[in-house]
Design an enzyme around this catalytic site. Sequence first.
Site: not given
Length: 454
Positions: A28, A158, A162, A211, A245, A344
């Site tokens: 998308i 992997k 998305l 992480e 992040c 977060e």
Amino acid sequence: MAIPIPHRQLFIDGEWKEPAKGKRIPIINPANETVIGDIPAATVEDVELAVEAARRAFYRNGGREWARASGATRAKYLRSIASKDDVASCFEYYADLAESLDGKQRTPVSVPLQTFKSYVIKEPIGVVGLITPWNYPLLMATWKVAPALAAGCTAVLKPSELASVTCLELAEVCKEVELPPGVLNIITGLGSEAGAPLASHPLVDKPVSLELGGKSPLLVFEDVDIEKAVEWAIFGCFWTNGQICSATSRLLLQESIAVEFLDRLIDWVKNIKVSDPLEEGCRLGPVVSEGQYEKIKKFISTARSEGATILFGGSRPKHLEKGYFIEPTVIRDVNTSMQIWREEVFGPVLCVKTFRTEEEAIELANDSQYGLAGAVISKDLERCNRIAEAIQAGIIWINCSQPTFCQAPWGGTKRSGFGRELGQWGFDNYLSVKQVTQYVSEDQWGWYSSPSKL
């Protein structure tokens, strides 16, 4: 302008392969919510094939083809990938480390007994499983792939479902440079169907390093150049749409400059161009998916219901009818118990608190379950250095926010994960250290009494 999406399969054992169950996942475009292609959806059967291919590649010809090849041999492939790749500097850096490893093998260890000599060999851990997120999809993959291959490991990558397209293009590059089959395998698909079987596979050798993101603070003191500090505050949170992040999404302002600082910050934020990333001058695009879009909107509505003030933003810009766009959002009047302060968001949302003293600023900065990064802006470098030592985080920036270099370690403390990526530290993640000790004396060891000879 549309970007053509090649029709790709899974990349296993050096070849494109149709997923075992033939399933695919639509791609998308988050800027207009249209389907622009699809990716193959791997399942446990495909994971099995990929791990088997990686193990064959690791042990093929006694490991001499890859695992026990010279670092210079592996460096040649990494530099070939770099010559065709968008993240070339990372591959080139680890190519250099691969070559330097040759000269560091059999490093002597000083031992107290002259009858022994000891040295160390660094060996690749084996087959590694690499699971990467959807932000910075190719870069985050490279942070793992480059050191893993440089060390002599073989890998199964992997990427997030998305954002898999660029990693599949990395597979095409591997074919072009004739990377030995099975050294790098790339499977795409859902976490439950492809990621989980990879993470739990008994023939994947690497222990876990993680992480896990953060809620990083940016401390701004009253002696700053306001314009410079405002731009760093915006960049630290809104760069890449807040999908980073280490975003310094908790802004701590010294009370004496808070009003002036926020006035200028809002002026700057209003000037940010929010648009399709393919448009000239875009500085803030859509977030990655509908699910993430709804999650961010819920964060903002919860902050409002808990009593925080939305100074700017909070919704899709009026000039954009479609797409997962969130205006750059600035929130103040927060307290430390609010969700928006503690969790977060992973979107373009900046929350603000004030402080009076350096001690109070440090206390607020450390009042978090996370510890990935932190930043301080001040003309007083002694204060900056004190704060750099006091903030509980793995990465500290002084008078800036977000610079990242593949030569420097990356990782956090507390719930931001463990282990380090990048630099020599990231390379060591994929190496096992073997001690070799040799008895060099001509004398009998002499611990036991010698039996008499007949």
